[in-house]
Scaffold this motif. Sequence first.
Motif, PDB file in Angstrom:
ATOM      1  N   CYS A 381       0.691  -1.230  -0.135  1.00  0.00           N
ATOM      2  CA  CYS A 381       0.128   0.024   0.108  1.00  0.00           C
ATOM      3  C   CYS A 381       0.769   1.295   0.025  1.00  0.00           C
ATOM      4  O   CYS A 381       0.460   2.359   0.384  1.00  0.00           O
ATOM      5  CB  CYS A 381      -1.003   0.146   1.078  1.00  0.00           C
ATOM      6  SG  CYS A 381      -2.392  -0.865   0.931  1.00  0.00           S
ATOM      7  N   GLU A 383       1.655   4.225  -1.288  1.00  0.00           N
ATOM      8  CA  GLU A 383       0.978   5.147  -2.069  1.00  0.00           C
ATOM      9  C   GLU A 383       1.619   6.052  -3.346  1.00  0.00           C
ATOM     10  O   GLU A 383       1.244   5.941  -4.341  1.00  0.00           O
ATOM     11  CB  GLU A 383      -0.189   6.105  -1.483  1.00  0.00           C
ATOM     12  CG  GLU A 383      -1.095   6.720  -2.363  1.00  0.00           C
ATOM     13  CD  GLU A 383      -1.996   7.562  -1.456  1.00  0.00           C
ATOM     14  OE1 GLU A 383      -2.316   7.190  -0.263  1.00  0.00           O
ATOM     15  OE2 GLU A 383      -2.825   8.158  -2.371  1.00  0.00           O
ATOM     16  N   CYS A 412      -6.458   0.416  -0.663  1.00  0.00           N
ATOM     17  CA  CYS A 412      -5.456   1.055   0.219  1.00  0.00           C
ATOM     18  C   CYS A 412      -5.957   2.014   1.168  1.00  0.00           C
ATOM     19  O   CYS A 412      -6.187   2.055   2.500  1.00  0.00           O
ATOM     20  CB  CYS A 412      -4.036   1.070  -0.120  1.00  0.00           C
ATOM     21  SG  CYS A 412      -3.076  -0.371  -0.808  1.00  0.00           S
ATOM     22  N   ARG A 421      -6.436  -4.122   6.897  1.00  0.00           N
ATOM     23  CA  ARG A 421      -5.725  -4.187   5.632  1.00  0.00           C
ATOM     24  C   ARG A 421      -6.677  -4.562   4.510  1.00  0.00           C
ATOM     25  O   ARG A 421      -7.781  -4.778   4.738  1.00  0.00           O
ATOM     26  CB  ARG A 421      -4.948  -5.518   5.849  1.00  0.00           C
ATOM     27  CG  ARG A 421      -3.758  -5.387   6.954  1.00  0.00           C
ATOM     28  CD  ARG A 421      -2.876  -6.396   7.033  1.00  0.00           C
ATOM     29  NE  ARG A 421      -2.142  -6.980   5.778  1.00  0.00           N
ATOM     30  CZ  ARG A 421      -1.058  -6.568   5.365  1.00  0.00           C
ATOM     31  NH1 ARG A 421      -0.343  -5.811   6.557  1.00  0.00           N
ATOM     32  NH2 ARG A 421      -0.600  -7.029   4.491  1.00  0.00           N
TER      33      ARG A 421
END
Length: 422
Positions: A381, A383, A412, A421
Amino acid sequence: MKLSGFQQWLKDTMGLDASTIGPTIVERAVQRRMAACGRADLGQYWQLLRDSALEQQELIEAVVVPETWFFRDNQAFAALARNYDPLWAATRPAQRLRLLSLPCSTGEEPYTMVMALQDAGFPLERLDVEAIDISERALSKARQGRYGSNSFRGRELEFRERHFEATAEGWQLPKSIRSRVNFSQGNVLDLGFLPGESLYDAIFCRNLLIYFDAQTQLRTVEVLRRLLRPDGLLFVGPSEASLLLSLNFVSAQFPMAFAFRKAPARAVDAPAATASVRAIAAPTQPRAAAPLRKPIAPLRPTPARPAAAAAASVDESLLDQAQTLADNGRLAEALAACRKYLQAHGPSARALYLSGLIDSASGREREAEQHFRKVLYLEPCHEEALMHLALLLETRGDAAGGRVLRTRAERCRGAAAVGRRP
Ligand SMILES: C[S@@+](CC[C@H](N)C(=O)[O-])C[C@H]1O[C@@H](n2cnc3c(N)ncnc32)[C@H](O)[C@@H]1O
Protein backbone atom coordinates in the motif's frame (compact mmCIF):
# COMPACT_ATOMS: atom_id res chain seq x y z
CA MET A 1 -30.20 8.10 -13.80
CA LYS A 2 -26.97 6.11 -13.58
CA LEU A 3 -23.87 6.54 -11.45
CA SER A 4 -21.94 7.49 -14.59
CA GLY A 5 -24.04 10.68 -14.76
CA PHE A 6 -22.66 11.75 -11.38
CA GLN A 7 -19.14 10.86 -12.44
CA GLN A 8 -19.55 13.03 -15.51
CA TRP A 9 -20.96 15.88 -13.42
CA LEU A 10 -17.94 15.75 -11.10
CA LYS A 11 -15.60 15.76 -14.07
CA ASP A 12 -17.32 18.71 -15.72
CA THR A 13 -17.60 20.65 -12.48
CA MET A 14 -14.31 20.10 -10.67
CA GLY A 15 -12.21 18.08 -13.12
CA LEU A 16 -12.24 14.88 -11.09
CA ASP A 17 -11.60 11.84 -13.24
CA ALA A 18 -13.35 9.10 -11.20
CA SER A 19 -10.92 6.46 -12.45
CA THR A 20 -8.06 8.19 -10.63
CA ILE A 21 -9.61 7.65 -7.21
CA GLY A 22 -11.72 4.65 -8.17
CA PRO A 23 -15.41 4.69 -9.11
CA THR A 24 -16.42 3.07 -5.82
CA ILE A 25 -15.35 6.21 -3.94
CA VAL A 26 -17.79 8.22 -6.03
CA GLU A 27 -20.49 5.58 -5.58
CA ARG A 28 -20.08 5.60 -1.81
CA ALA A 29 -20.07 9.41 -1.73
CA VAL A 30 -23.31 9.57 -3.71
CA GLN A 31 -24.93 6.97 -1.47
CA ARG A 32 -23.87 8.85 1.66
CA ARG A 33 -25.28 12.10 0.31
CA MET A 34 -28.53 10.40 -0.76
CA ALA A 35 -28.95 9.03 2.75
CA ALA A 36 -28.13 12.40 4.33
CA CYS A 37 -30.76 14.14 2.17
CA GLY A 38 -33.37 11.40 2.47
CA ARG A 39 -33.47 10.67 -1.27
CA ALA A 40 -34.45 7.11 -2.10
CA ASP A 41 -32.94 6.71 -5.55
CA LEU A 42 -30.38 8.17 -7.91
CA GLY A 43 -33.01 9.98 -9.97
CA GLN A 44 -34.38 11.87 -6.96
CA TYR A 45 -30.92 12.76 -5.79
CA TRP A 46 -29.96 13.97 -9.28
CA GLN A 47 -32.91 16.38 -9.23
CA LEU A 48 -31.80 17.77 -5.89
CA LEU A 49 -28.20 18.10 -7.05
CA ARG A 50 -29.21 20.02 -10.15
CA ASP A 51 -31.33 22.47 -8.17
CA SER A 52 -29.20 23.06 -5.10
CA ALA A 53 -25.83 24.79 -5.08
CA LEU A 54 -25.49 23.75 -1.43
CA GLU A 55 -25.85 20.09 -2.30
CA GLN A 56 -23.39 20.46 -5.17
CA GLN A 57 -20.80 21.69 -2.68
CA GLU A 58 -21.65 18.81 -0.32
CA LEU A 59 -21.02 16.23 -3.05
CA ILE A 60 -17.73 17.91 -3.92
CA GLU A 61 -16.75 17.83 -0.23
CA ALA A 62 -17.56 14.12 -0.18
CA VAL A 63 -15.11 13.23 -2.97
CA VAL A 64 -12.13 15.55 -2.47
CA VAL A 65 -8.84 14.05 -1.28
CA PRO A 66 -7.52 16.57 1.28
CA GLU A 67 -4.32 14.57 2.00
CA THR A 68 -1.46 16.97 2.85
CA TRP A 69 1.15 17.64 5.53
CA PHE A 70 3.80 20.19 6.51
CA PHE A 71 7.02 20.20 4.47
CA ARG A 72 5.62 17.58 2.07
CA ASP A 73 8.33 16.90 -0.57
CA ASN A 74 10.34 19.46 1.27
CA GLN A 75 12.95 20.18 -1.37
CA ALA A 76 10.30 22.34 -3.04
CA PHE A 77 10.28 24.64 -0.03
CA ALA A 78 14.06 24.63 0.16
CA ALA A 79 14.19 25.68 -3.50
CA LEU A 80 11.59 28.40 -2.93
CA ALA A 81 13.58 29.86 -0.05
CA ARG A 82 16.80 29.64 -2.02
CA ASN A 83 15.36 31.43 -5.02
CA TYR A 84 13.59 34.16 -3.06
CA ASP A 85 16.21 34.88 -0.44
CA PRO A 86 16.87 38.07 1.55
CA LEU A 87 19.10 39.30 -1.29
CA TRP A 88 16.18 39.02 -3.71
CA ALA A 89 14.16 41.23 -1.35
CA ALA A 90 17.00 43.69 -0.80
CA THR A 91 17.62 44.21 -4.51
CA ARG A 92 13.91 44.82 -5.23
CA PRO A 93 12.87 47.21 -2.45
CA ALA A 94 9.60 48.14 -4.12
CA GLN A 95 8.49 44.61 -4.93
CA ARG A 96 6.43 42.22 -2.80
CA LEU A 97 6.80 38.47 -3.15
CA ARG A 98 3.53 36.99 -4.41
CA LEU A 99 2.96 33.26 -3.98
CA LEU A 100 0.02 31.02 -4.79
CA SER A 101 -0.85 27.65 -3.23
CA LEU A 102 -3.48 25.98 -5.40
CA PRO A 103 -4.90 23.72 -4.11
CA CYS A 104 -4.01 24.49 -0.52
CA SER A 105 -6.28 21.90 1.15
CA THR A 106 -6.14 22.35 4.94
CA GLY A 107 -3.34 24.92 4.79
CA GLU A 108 -0.18 22.95 5.53
CA GLU A 109 1.37 23.85 2.16
CA PRO A 110 0.95 27.66 2.23
CA TYR A 111 1.94 27.84 5.89
CA THR A 112 5.06 25.82 5.09
CA MET A 113 5.94 28.39 2.42
CA VAL A 114 5.83 31.10 5.07
CA MET A 115 7.87 29.10 7.59
CA ALA A 116 10.53 28.19 5.01
CA LEU A 117 10.92 31.82 3.94
CA GLN A 118 10.98 33.06 7.51
CA ASP A 119 13.67 30.50 8.41
CA ALA A 120 15.74 31.75 5.47
CA GLY A 121 15.49 35.36 6.67
CA PHE A 122 13.02 36.68 4.11
CA PRO A 123 11.21 39.80 5.42
CA LEU A 124 7.70 38.46 5.99
CA GLU A 125 6.10 41.91 5.76
CA ARG A 126 6.96 41.79 2.03
CA LEU A 127 5.25 38.42 1.50
CA ASP A 128 1.73 37.69 0.25
CA VAL A 129 0.54 34.09 -0.03
CA GLU A 130 -2.77 33.37 -1.73
CA ALA A 131 -4.18 29.96 -0.86
CA ILE A 132 -7.12 28.55 -2.78
CA ASP A 133 -9.08 25.31 -2.63
CA ILE A 134 -12.46 24.10 -3.80
CA SER A 135 -13.27 22.61 -0.40
CA GLU A 136 -14.87 24.97 2.11
CA ARG A 137 -14.39 22.38 4.82
CA ALA A 138 -10.64 22.19 4.21
CA LEU A 139 -10.42 25.99 4.16
CA SER A 140 -12.20 26.43 7.44
CA LYS A 141 -9.67 24.09 9.09
CA ALA A 142 -6.84 25.96 7.34
CA ARG A 143 -7.96 29.32 8.73
CA GLN A 144 -7.79 28.02 12.29
CA GLY A 145 -4.14 27.11 11.87
CA ARG A 146 -4.39 24.32 14.44
CA TYR A 147 -3.16 20.85 13.59
CA GLY A 148 -3.00 17.27 14.87
CA SER A 149 -0.30 14.67 14.46
CA ASN A 150 -1.37 13.65 10.94
CA SER A 151 -0.10 16.97 9.62
CA PHE A 152 3.42 16.24 10.89
CA ARG A 153 5.05 13.31 9.14
CA GLY A 154 8.59 12.11 8.83
CA ARG A 155 11.28 12.44 11.40
CA GLU A 156 12.45 16.00 10.85
CA LEU A 157 9.98 17.81 13.08
CA GLU A 158 12.11 20.38 14.86
CA PHE A 159 10.26 23.11 12.92
CA ARG A 160 7.19 22.29 15.02
CA GLU A 161 8.86 23.34 18.25
CA ARG A 162 10.11 26.55 16.64
CA HIS A 163 6.93 27.70 14.94
CA PHE A 164 3.97 26.16 16.80
CA GLU A 165 2.51 26.40 20.24
CA ALA A 166 1.31 23.16 21.84
CA THR A 167 -2.29 23.52 23.04
CA ALA A 168 -4.82 21.02 24.38
CA GLU A 169 -6.56 21.07 20.97
CA GLY A 170 -3.44 20.62 18.87
CA TRP A 171 -0.43 22.52 17.52
CA GLN A 172 -1.34 26.17 16.98
CA LEU A 173 0.40 28.46 14.47
CA PRO A 174 0.94 32.05 15.63
CA LYS A 175 -0.82 35.00 14.03
CA SER A 176 2.48 36.25 12.58
CA ILE A 177 2.48 33.25 10.22
CA ARG A 178 -1.27 32.89 9.72
CA SER A 179 -1.66 36.53 8.75
CA ARG A 180 0.67 36.11 5.75
CA VAL A 181 -1.78 33.69 4.09
CA ASN A 182 -5.06 34.71 2.53
CA PHE A 183 -7.42 31.74 2.09
CA SER A 184 -10.27 31.75 -0.38
CA GLN A 185 -12.53 29.28 -2.09
CA GLY A 186 -12.08 28.72 -5.79
CA ASN A 187 -12.34 26.15 -8.55
CA VAL A 188 -9.39 26.16 -10.94
CA LEU A 189 -11.77 25.14 -13.74
CA ASP A 190 -14.11 28.11 -13.32
CA LEU A 191 -13.95 30.24 -16.43
CA GLY A 192 -13.42 33.40 -14.41
CA PHE A 193 -10.76 31.91 -12.14
CA LEU A 194 -8.50 34.73 -10.81
CA PRO A 195 -9.14 37.08 -13.71
CA GLY A 196 -6.90 40.12 -14.10
CA GLU A 197 -4.88 39.03 -11.10
CA SER A 198 -1.31 40.37 -10.83
CA LEU A 199 1.04 37.57 -11.67
CA TYR A 200 2.65 35.27 -9.13
CA ASP A 201 6.37 34.81 -8.52
CA ALA A 202 5.82 31.19 -7.62
CA ILE A 203 2.87 28.83 -7.80
CA PHE A 204 2.56 25.54 -5.95
CA CYS A 205 0.08 23.32 -7.77
CA ARG A 206 0.95 19.98 -6.29
CA ASN A 207 -1.08 16.79 -6.23
CA LEU A 208 -4.06 18.12 -8.14
CA LEU A 209 -3.25 17.29 -11.77
CA ILE A 210 -3.05 13.58 -10.88
CA TYR A 211 -6.82 13.57 -10.36
CA PHE A 212 -7.57 15.05 -13.79
CA ASP A 213 -7.81 13.52 -17.24
CA ALA A 214 -5.48 14.67 -20.03
CA GLN A 215 -7.74 17.41 -21.35
CA THR A 216 -8.36 18.89 -17.90
CA GLN A 217 -4.65 18.73 -17.08
CA LEU A 218 -3.93 20.73 -20.20
CA ARG A 219 -6.59 23.29 -19.37
CA THR A 220 -5.28 23.67 -15.82
CA VAL A 221 -1.67 24.07 -16.92
CA GLU A 222 -2.77 26.88 -19.25
CA VAL A 223 -4.42 28.64 -16.28
CA LEU A 224 -1.20 28.29 -14.30
CA ARG A 225 0.85 29.61 -17.23
CA ARG A 226 -1.40 32.68 -17.39
CA LEU A 227 -0.97 33.36 -13.66
CA LEU A 228 2.81 32.87 -13.52
CA ARG A 229 5.30 35.69 -14.03
CA PRO A 230 7.62 35.21 -17.03
CA ASP A 231 10.50 34.43 -14.65
CA GLY A 232 8.30 32.65 -12.07
CA LEU A 233 8.57 29.15 -10.65
CA LEU A 234 5.89 26.50 -10.92
CA PHE A 235 6.05 23.59 -8.46
CA VAL A 236 4.12 20.38 -9.06
CA GLY A 237 3.96 16.99 -7.33
CA PRO A 238 6.60 14.32 -8.02
CA SER A 239 4.31 12.28 -10.28
CA GLU A 240 3.18 15.36 -12.21
CA ALA A 241 6.63 16.58 -13.27
CA SER A 242 6.80 14.87 -16.65
CA LEU A 243 3.53 16.49 -17.70
CA LEU A 244 5.07 19.96 -17.41
CA LEU A 245 8.00 18.99 -19.63
CA SER A 246 5.57 18.07 -22.39
CA LEU A 247 3.81 21.44 -22.12
CA ASN A 248 6.56 24.00 -22.75
CA PHE A 249 7.96 24.22 -19.27
CA VAL A 250 11.61 23.53 -18.46
CA SER A 251 13.18 22.23 -15.29
CA ALA A 252 14.32 24.97 -12.91
CA GLN A 253 17.22 22.66 -12.01
CA PHE A 254 16.48 22.32 -8.32
CA PRO A 255 17.08 18.63 -7.57
CA MET A 256 13.99 16.81 -6.31
CA ALA A 257 11.99 20.02 -6.02
CA PHE A 258 9.85 19.38 -9.14
CA ALA A 259 10.12 23.06 -10.04
CA PHE A 260 9.66 24.46 -13.54
CA ARG A 261 9.91 27.71 -15.46
CA LYS A 262 8.18 28.78 -18.65
CA ALA A 263 10.28 27.66 -21.61
CA PRO A 264 12.01 30.56 -23.33
CA ALA A 265 10.17 31.42 -26.55
CA ARG A 266 13.01 30.23 -28.83
CA ALA A 267 12.98 26.76 -27.22
CA VAL A 268 9.34 26.27 -28.12
CA ASP A 269 8.85 23.95 -31.06
CA ALA A 270 5.09 23.69 -31.03
CA PRO A 271 2.27 25.52 -29.31
CA ALA A 272 1.39 24.07 -25.94
CA ALA A 273 -2.15 23.33 -26.95
CA THR A 274 -0.95 20.90 -29.59
CA ALA A 275 1.19 18.91 -27.20
CA SER A 276 -0.15 15.47 -26.52
CA VAL A 277 -0.58 15.13 -22.79
CA ARG A 278 -0.73 11.37 -22.93
CA ALA A 279 2.46 11.32 -24.92
CA ILE A 280 4.35 12.52 -21.88
CA ALA A 281 7.31 10.59 -20.67
CA ALA A 282 7.11 8.54 -17.52
CA PRO A 283 6.92 10.53 -14.30
CA THR A 284 10.50 11.61 -14.31
CA GLN A 285 12.19 14.75 -13.18
CA PRO A 286 14.65 15.93 -15.80
CA ARG A 287 18.33 15.48 -15.12
CA ALA A 288 18.90 18.05 -12.45
CA ALA A 289 22.31 17.38 -11.10
CA ALA A 290 23.29 20.98 -10.32
CA PRO A 291 24.21 20.95 -6.64
CA LEU A 292 22.05 22.85 -4.18
CA ARG A 293 24.11 25.64 -2.67
CA LYS A 294 22.56 25.67 0.76
CA PRO A 295 20.08 22.92 1.37
CA ILE A 296 17.65 23.93 4.06
CA ALA A 297 16.38 20.53 4.96
CA PRO A 298 16.98 17.02 3.65
CA LEU A 299 14.63 15.38 1.20
CA ARG A 300 12.10 13.12 2.86
CA PRO A 301 10.35 11.47 -0.06
CA THR A 302 8.74 8.79 2.07
CA PRO A 303 7.44 10.08 5.36
CA ALA A 304 7.96 7.41 7.97
CA ARG A 305 4.65 5.76 8.63
CA PRO A 306 4.09 5.17 12.34
CA ALA A 307 4.08 1.36 12.06
CA ALA A 308 7.11 1.25 9.78
CA ALA A 309 8.95 3.71 11.99
CA ALA A 310 8.33 1.59 15.05
CA ALA A 311 9.56 -1.51 13.25
CA ALA A 312 12.73 0.12 11.94
CA SER A 313 15.51 -1.06 14.15
CA VAL A 314 18.40 -0.80 11.67
CA ASP A 315 20.80 2.11 11.53
CA GLU A 316 19.27 4.61 9.13
CA SER A 317 22.25 6.95 8.90
CA LEU A 318 23.49 5.60 5.57
CA LEU A 319 20.07 6.14 4.09
CA ASP A 320 19.88 9.64 5.55
CA GLN A 321 23.20 10.26 3.87
CA ALA A 322 21.79 8.95 0.57
CA GLN A 323 18.89 11.34 0.88
CA THR A 324 21.18 14.28 1.57
CA LEU A 325 23.28 13.39 -1.47
CA ALA A 326 20.14 13.22 -3.60
CA ASP A 327 19.00 16.58 -2.20
CA ASN A 328 22.32 18.01 -3.29
CA GLY A 329 21.99 16.69 -6.83
CA ARG A 330 24.71 14.06 -6.33
CA LEU A 331 22.46 11.39 -7.76
CA ALA A 332 25.08 8.76 -8.66
CA GLU A 333 26.55 8.87 -5.16
CA ALA A 334 23.07 8.80 -3.65
CA LEU A 335 22.22 5.68 -5.63
CA ALA A 336 25.49 4.06 -4.59
CA ALA A 337 24.65 4.78 -0.94
CA CYS A 338 21.22 3.20 -1.40
CA ARG A 339 22.85 0.09 -2.89
CA LYS A 340 25.28 -0.11 0.00
CA TYR A 341 22.41 0.19 2.46
CA LEU A 342 20.45 -2.55 0.68
CA GLN A 343 23.49 -4.83 0.69
CA ALA A 344 24.02 -4.27 4.40
CA HIS A 345 20.41 -4.42 5.57
CA GLY A 346 18.49 -6.33 2.92
CA PRO A 347 15.30 -5.12 1.23
CA SER A 348 13.94 -1.82 2.53
CA ALA A 349 10.98 0.09 1.13
CA ARG A 350 12.56 3.44 1.93
CA ALA A 351 15.86 2.60 0.20
CA LEU A 352 14.12 1.11 -2.82
CA TYR A 353 11.73 4.03 -3.16
CA LEU A 354 14.58 6.54 -2.98
CA SER A 355 16.43 4.46 -5.62
CA GLY A 356 13.33 4.63 -7.81
CA LEU A 357 13.12 8.41 -7.41
CA ILE A 358 16.80 8.77 -8.31
CA ASP A 359 16.38 6.53 -11.39
CA SER A 360 13.35 8.58 -12.33
CA ALA A 361 15.29 11.83 -11.93
CA SER A 362 18.05 10.40 -14.11
CA GLY A 363 15.70 9.29 -16.90
CA ARG A 364 16.13 5.54 -16.24
CA GLU A 365 12.51 4.57 -16.45
CA ARG A 366 12.90 0.78 -16.57
CA GLU A 367 15.07 0.77 -13.47
CA ALA A 368 12.67 3.16 -11.74
CA GLU A 369 9.81 0.79 -12.52
CA GLN A 370 11.70 -2.18 -11.08
CA HIS A 371 12.48 -0.27 -7.91
CA PHE A 372 8.88 0.88 -7.42
CA ARG A 373 7.67 -2.70 -7.99
CA LYS A 374 10.04 -3.95 -5.30
CA VAL A 375 8.72 -1.27 -2.92
CA LEU A 376 5.22 -2.58 -3.53
CA TYR A 377 6.33 -6.13 -2.88
CA LEU A 378 7.44 -5.01 0.57
CA GLU A 379 4.71 -2.44 1.18
CA PRO A 380 1.71 -3.24 -1.03
CA CYS A 381 0.00 0.00 0.00
CA HIS A 382 2.93 2.39 -0.57
CA GLU A 383 0.84 5.15 -2.15
CA GLU A 384 3.65 7.17 -3.75
CA ALA A 385 5.10 4.04 -5.39
CA LEU A 386 1.63 3.05 -6.62
CA MET A 387 1.03 6.48 -8.17
CA HIS A 388 4.48 6.67 -9.78
CA LEU A 389 4.08 3.23 -11.27
CA ALA A 390 0.54 3.95 -12.49
CA LEU A 391 1.75 7.01 -14.36
CA LEU A 392 4.75 5.15 -15.76
CA LEU A 393 2.46 2.50 -17.22
CA GLU A 394 -0.12 4.99 -18.50
CA THR A 395 2.42 7.16 -20.25
CA ARG A 396 3.76 4.04 -21.90
CA GLY A 397 0.26 3.40 -23.24
CA ASP A 398 -0.75 0.75 -20.69
CA ALA A 399 -3.94 2.42 -19.46
CA ALA A 400 -5.33 -0.84 -18.06
CA GLY A 401 -2.19 -1.48 -16.00
CA GLY A 402 -2.33 2.06 -14.66
CA ARG A 403 -5.98 1.62 -13.72
CA VAL A 404 -5.24 -1.55 -11.76
CA LEU A 405 -2.65 0.31 -9.68
CA ARG A 406 -4.89 3.29 -9.07
CA THR A 407 -7.72 0.98 -7.97
CA ARG A 408 -5.29 -0.71 -5.62
CA ALA A 409 -4.27 2.68 -4.20
CA GLU A 410 -7.94 3.44 -3.69
CA ARG A 411 -8.52 0.14 -1.85
CA CYS A 412 -5.51 0.84 0.35
CA ARG A 413 -6.77 4.32 1.16
CA GLY A 414 -10.22 2.96 2.00
CA ALA A 415 -8.72 0.22 4.16
CA ALA A 416 -6.47 2.69 5.97
CA ALA A 417 -9.49 4.88 6.68
CA VAL A 418 -11.22 2.06 8.55
CA GLY A 419 -7.98 0.78 10.06
CA ARG A 420 -7.73 -2.62 8.40
CA ARG A 421 -5.65 -4.27 5.73
CA PRO A 422 -7.14 -4.22 2.20
C1 LIG B 1 -4.23 16.05 -2.26
S1 LIG B 1 -4.73 17.71 -1.89
C2 LIG B 1 -3.26 18.58 -2.30
C3 LIG B 1 -2.88 19.60 -1.25
C4 LIG B 1 -1.47 20.20 -1.38
N1 LIG B 1 -1.30 20.91 -2.61
C5 LIG B 1 -0.41 19.14 -1.25
O1 LIG B 1 0.20 18.75 -2.25
O2 LIG B 1 -0.18 18.66 -0.15
C6 LIG B 1 -5.85 18.01 -3.25
C7 LIG B 1 -6.78 19.20 -3.03
O3 LIG B 1 -7.30 19.60 -4.30
C8 LIG B 1 -8.54 20.25 -4.08
N2 LIG B 1 -9.23 20.34 -5.39
C9 LIG B 1 -9.74 19.33 -6.12
N3 LIG B 1 -10.28 19.80 -7.26
C10 LIG B 1 -10.09 21.15 -7.27
C11 LIG B 1 -10.43 22.18 -8.18
N4 LIG B 1 -11.08 21.92 -9.32
N5 LIG B 1 -10.08 23.45 -7.86
C12 LIG B 1 -9.45 23.73 -6.68
N6 LIG B 1 -9.13 22.78 -5.78
C13 LIG B 1 -9.43 21.50 -6.07
C14 LIG B 1 -9.18 19.34 -3.04
O4 LIG B 1 -10.19 19.98 -2.33
C15 LIG B 1 -7.99 18.94 -2.16
O5 LIG B 1 -7.94 19.76 -1.02
